[in-house]
Enzyme design. Sequence first.
Site, PDB file in Angstrom:
ATOM      1  N   TYR A   1      10.839 -10.471  -8.642  1.00  0.00           N
ATOM      2  CA  TYR A   1      11.317  -9.279  -7.934  1.00  0.00           C
ATOM      3  C   TYR A   1      10.403  -8.095  -8.214  1.00  0.00           C
ATOM      4  CZ  TYR A   1      12.859  -7.597 -12.466  1.00  0.00           C
ATOM      5  OH  TYR A   1      12.860  -7.166 -13.754  1.00  0.00           O
TER       6      TYR A   1
ATOM      7  N   ARG B   1      17.272  -0.763 -20.422  1.00  0.00           N
ATOM      8  CA  ARG B   1      16.214  -0.654 -21.412  1.00  0.00           C
ATOM      9  C   ARG B   1      16.714   0.150 -22.617  1.00  0.00           C
ATOM     10  NH1 ARG B   1      10.785   2.525 -19.988  1.00  0.00           N
ATOM     11  NH2 ARG B   1      12.219   4.288 -20.142  1.00  0.00           N
TER      12      ARG B   1
ATOM     13  N   ARG C   1     -17.067   7.186  31.195  1.00  0.00           N
ATOM     14  CA  ARG C   1     -16.053   7.334  30.146  1.00  0.00           C
ATOM     15  C   ARG C   1     -16.430   6.523  28.917  1.00  0.00           C
ATOM     16  NH1 ARG C   1     -10.940   5.011  33.251  1.00  0.00           N
ATOM     17  NH2 ARG C   1      -9.759   6.354  31.825  1.00  0.00           N
TER      18      ARG C   1
ATOM     19  N   ARG D   1      17.269   3.559 -17.526  1.00  0.00           N
ATOM     20  CA  ARG D   1      16.709   4.243 -18.692  1.00  0.00           C
ATOM     21  C   ARG D   1      17.815   4.943 -19.459  1.00  0.00           C
ATOM     22  NH1 ARG D   1      11.981   5.951 -14.888  1.00  0.00           N
ATOM     23  NH2 ARG D   1      13.854   6.094 -13.650  1.00  0.00           N
TER      24      ARG D   1
ATOM     25  N   CYS E   1       8.818  -2.851 -13.056  1.00  0.00           N
ATOM     26  CA  CYS E   1       9.688  -1.682 -12.922  1.00  0.00           C
ATOM     27  C   CYS E   1       8.911  -0.380 -12.911  1.00  0.00           C
ATOM     28  CB  CYS E   1      10.745  -1.660 -14.012  1.00  0.00           C
ATOM     29  SG  CYS E   1      10.043  -1.537 -15.671  1.00  0.00           S
TER      30      CYS E   1
ATOM     31  N   ASP F   1       2.480   2.322 -18.255  1.00  0.00           N
ATOM     32  CA  ASP F   1       1.878   2.217 -19.589  1.00  0.00           C
ATOM     33  C   ASP F   1       0.786   1.157 -19.610  1.00  0.00           C
ATOM     34  OD1 ASP F   1       2.739   4.072 -21.555  1.00  0.00           O
ATOM     35  OD2 ASP F   1       4.768   3.237 -21.404  1.00  0.00           O
TER      36      ASP F   1
ATOM     37  N   GLY G   1     -13.390  12.490  19.312  1.00  0.00           N
ATOM     38  CA  GLY G   1     -14.742  12.699  18.817  1.00  0.00           C
ATOM     39  C   GLY G   1     -15.772  11.972  19.654  1.00  0.00           C
TER      40      GLY G   1
ATOM     41  N   GLY H   1       5.870  -2.914 -17.168  1.00  0.00           N
ATOM     42  CA  GLY H   1       5.857  -1.450 -17.112  1.00  0.00           C
ATOM     43  C   GLY H   1       4.434  -1.064 -16.792  1.00  0.00           C
ATOM     44  N   THR H   2       4.127  -1.017 -15.501  1.00  0.00           N
ATOM     45  CA  THR H   2       2.716  -0.918 -15.111  1.00  0.00           C
ATOM     46  C   THR H   2       2.117   0.452 -15.356  1.00  0.00           C
ATOM     47  OG1 THR H   2       3.579  -0.723 -12.878  1.00  0.00           O
ATOM     48  CG2 THR H   2       2.569  -2.819 -13.492  1.00  0.00           C
TER      49      THR H   2
ATOM     50  N   SER I   1       9.458  -7.725 -17.798  1.00  0.00           N
ATOM     51  CA  SER I   1       9.384  -6.718 -16.737  1.00  0.00           C
ATOM     52  C   SER I   1       8.142  -5.875 -17.000  1.00  0.00           C
ATOM     53  CB  SER I   1      10.638  -5.844 -16.748  1.00  0.00           C
ATOM     54  OG  SER I   1      10.485  -4.795 -15.810  1.00  0.00           O
TER      55      SER I   1
ATOM     56  N   HIS J   1      -3.291  16.934  22.738  1.00  0.00           N
ATOM     57  CA  HIS J   1      -4.049  16.421  21.595  1.00  0.00           C
ATOM     58  C   HIS J   1      -3.260  16.563  20.291  1.00  0.00           C
ATOM     59  CE1 HIS J   1      -7.093  16.890  18.329  1.00  0.00           C
ATOM     60  NE2 HIS J   1      -7.578  15.798  18.907  1.00  0.00           N
TER      61      HIS J   1
ATOM     62  N   MET K   1     -17.541  10.898  23.292  1.00  0.00           N
ATOM     63  CA  MET K   1     -17.890  11.785  24.393  1.00  0.00           C
ATOM     64  C   MET K   1     -16.747  11.921  25.386  1.00  0.00           C
ATOM     65  SD  MET K   1     -20.984  11.719  27.139  1.00  0.00           S
ATOM     66  CE  MET K   1     -19.998  11.115  28.487  1.00  0.00           C
TER      67      MET K   1
ATOM     68  N   GLU L   1       3.980  -4.093 -21.335  1.00  0.00           N
ATOM     69  CA  GLU L   1       3.252  -2.868 -21.016  1.00  0.00           C
ATOM     70  C   GLU L   1       2.105  -2.611 -21.985  1.00  0.00           C
ATOM     71  OE1 GLU L   1       6.168   0.311 -21.196  1.00  0.00           O
ATOM     72  OE2 GLU L   1       7.355  -0.841 -22.621  1.00  0.00           O
TER      73      GLU L   1
ATOM     74  N   ARG M   1      -3.215   1.337  27.231  1.00  0.00           N
ATOM     75  CA  ARG M   1      -3.456   0.971  25.828  1.00  0.00           C
ATOM     76  C   ARG M   1      -2.105   0.960  25.130  1.00  0.00           C
ATOM     77  NH1 ARG M   1      -6.367   6.683  24.221  1.00  0.00           N
ATOM     78  NH2 ARG M   1      -4.868   7.945  25.324  1.00  0.00           N
TER      79      ARG M   1
ATOM     80  N   LYS N   1     -10.862   0.643  26.055  1.00  0.00           N
ATOM     81  CA  LYS N   1     -10.648   1.121  27.426  1.00  0.00           C
ATOM     82  C   LYS N   1     -11.197   0.122  28.434  1.00  0.00           C
ATOM     83  CE  LYS N   1     -10.869   5.665  27.991  1.00  0.00           C
ATOM     84  NZ  LYS N   1     -11.634   6.927  27.938  1.00  0.00           N
TER      85      LYS N   1
END
Length: 897
Positions: free
Chosen positions: A874, A633, A103, A577, A854, A791, A112, A788-789, A786, A469, A114, A767, A347, A33
Amino acid sequence: MADKWVYLFEEVDEAEKSVGGEWEGVRSLLGGKGANLAEMTRIGVPVPPGFTVTTQACNAYLAAGEQFPKGMWEQELAAMKRVEEQTGKMFGDPKNPLLVSCRSGAKFSMPGMMDTVLNIGLNDETAKGMVELTDDERFVYDAYRRLVQMFGSVVLGISDEAFEDSLDELKEERGITSDTDLTADDWKELTETFKKIVREHKGFDFPQDPYEQLKLATEAVFKSWNGRRARDYRNAAGIAHDLGTGVNIVTMIFGNMGWNSGTGVAFTRDPATGEQVLYGDYLLNAQGEDVVAGIRNTKKIDELEGDLPEAYAQFADICDKLEHHYREMQDVEFTIENGRLWMLQTRDGKRTAKAAIKIAVDMANEGLISRKEAVTRVKPSDVDTLLHPQFDLEAKQQAAAEGKRLAKGVNASPGAAVGMIAFDADLAEEWGKGGKDVIMVRPFTKPDDVHGMLAAKGILTSEGGATSHAAVVARQFGVPCVVGASDVSIDLERRQMTANGVVVKEGEWLSIDGTSGEAFVGQIPTVEPEFEEEIDLITLLSWADQFRRLEVWANADYPDDAARARGFGAQGIGLCRTEHMFFEEERLPIVQRMILAEDDQEREGALNELLPFQRSDFEGIFKAMDGLPVIIRLIDPPLHEFLPNERDVLEKVIEKRVKGETEGLAEQEKLLDAIESMHESNPMMGMRGVRLSIVMPGIVKMQVRAIFEAACNMAKQGVVVKPEVMIPLTGHVNELKVIQPQLVEIAKEVMAEKGVDVEYKFGTMIEIPRACVTADEVAGVAQFFSFGTNDLTQMTFGYSRDDAEARFLLDYVEKGVLPENPFQTIDRNGVGALMKMAVEKGRATRPDLEVGICGEHGGDPNSIEFCHLINQNYVSCSPFRVPVARLAAAHAAIKHK
Ligand code: ADP
Ligand code: MG
Ligand code: MG
């Protein structure tokens, strides 16, 4: 200069110098401010004279056990002198008193802190002087009682109800309902009553000394930094606790000096839609908070042109100037005193996701910002929000026809939300944390309510407008919100609300449409929004595409999904899949027959029946992805997943035995035997993926045949096909060495049969941690990786995801044992380190190794950044996350240039 604690608004150059020239530094030092009031002063926008006590002073005060740092108060006094010179008035002088507001203002605007205290400097003497000067006793005592009230509640901590109650009592006594009907004597009387309230509550008198008022107010702002509300908000919004707040002392401007005066708040563009129009409210003959408090009915900002044309023209110019200066949409406060316009705040404006995107694109097109900036200004979460569900239009109309529409209010924050009504913030939080969908309903909200608002799916208020608010907070956090639904009457005591003749109780379902501003009783089904209609988003993403290095692919199992993903901009299918195809109604019995086959011949027969189904699925996907790679797959789950539940079959067998039924009993018994024989104590780590293929190669051989028949058929039709066959769950390169050549053989066989050659690859999912560690070996066989995050995360942490999330994982995150849920965001130090190793080792063997991800992480912005950093080709995610991923990938590339 470390001991300069106070900066006049015109000293912004000095402040800038002291922090090394960075605007961010000025904001840290003066608070948002204060920094902006100073900046407006510098660029010639009319700001009332004033000064800022720095955030450093606040920190020093708190660190010293609530003692002003040395020299600070003297500097504040000197600054007051300077303001006196500038205004020609004197603080505490009954003849021509200077009045100021106090202010708070931290680096980031936050509830929150003043609340502002207006009219500091009034006391019994200066009030009399003001009456002489203005010849308006009513105005003066209204201002004086406001000071006593605000000072009493905000600075001295007396409950505001004490004051409000006596105001109500007086009105009742006089038989009036509106404040405007109170006379000068009434306000005078009320001022005395208010002073008495202070005395009763505090045991001392309301301070008559203006400097005492100033000092106490300054201290109260400092202290508010550590108040509970402020701390809660900072925790929720992730703001650091050591920033401190500035204190802004500003010469009072009176918007309530008659009908030639007024006050208002406005956005330089529409914060809901992003449209380039001034958007806001004002009131004539009113002061400060009146507009936001929703006490009187506000007017739309463009009506000001008729009321006070000169001030309006100047205001519009200033808004334009501010936008050009800050190169951002601004949220401003202004007050007009006797026709003269003053800016009290500016602002960067909070906005909806939709507006954020439109404003970024428009500003780039207007030449205000570059395309790159436009891309960085939109958050991935904005894109997510925009593509969030909306109510199904027909279902909504139906609900309206059935009389379920309760009310229409202001569409404060868009999106559809369905939940159970909670009438207070604590309950909303409790239910929300317990996993329930909640709509928080209140007459209006206050900073104390933020914890409940954050836990709610939606917010409904019966009072307040677009800048209330509730509206501001909801927009900031992307929570659908309807405010000012004045037809709703809320009975907080009986925990119910009445609207449109319907009584709705706490815990009942409510559907709110923050886009249209409507509220309905009951649950209305939602639908996904139309991407093709989001022209601004499409433009922005096309810009993002120019900056990103990572490609964005999608996980899609069906031709429809693939086509949708492509519509969202997917550049390939990273995961198709095949087992989903096995579950379809007409196919499952064949699959089961194949699994239960007693000899090879029977099995082959079933597989041959499945082949045409698979082939036609693949044909559809290849067609949809014409010209783009498609990773398919091979079967991954353990076979028992395709069989009926063991318990169900057992029950049937027992039932038949008990009833003495023989028909079908032998069949069921055989099935039960088969299921029992396949039982594994930990199936997820048992016979599945490549292991299953090695033991029982028939299935994957059929699948590869189907893939290549489909590919060749499509190629013959002129479709450019790029099949990539993915073998799941490799842990040792020898697994690939066994199975992959057999499959390549089939591919070649089919292509020879069909007389077509297609471009193809064989690769593997990564994986299992061992595959990462030995990726150099694996890449000797696999042509692509690829991750397989899901597993990989399970196996790296040794967690079973379902068990972990149901039992301890969320607790872990809450207690800080883990910084975040590793199934949502890649654990960079552990799982991520394995991934990085896999990329590096894999490419050491095969420099052109294609690497992607993937798992679900492929749609998470933070994880996408990591994928960028470890040089993947990718990310692949669910079709709906593709737009989010495109933007996140661009952000990663821009950030790590
Ligand atoms: P908030 O952060 O809650 O917006 P502000 O300090 O901006 O708090 O002020 C609350 C209200 O009081 C606003 O409407 C503001 O414009 C008004 N106000 C603050 N200072 C002054 C002043 N010096 N003269 C007139 N109005 C003021
Ligand atoms: Mg405030
Ligand atoms: Mg303000």
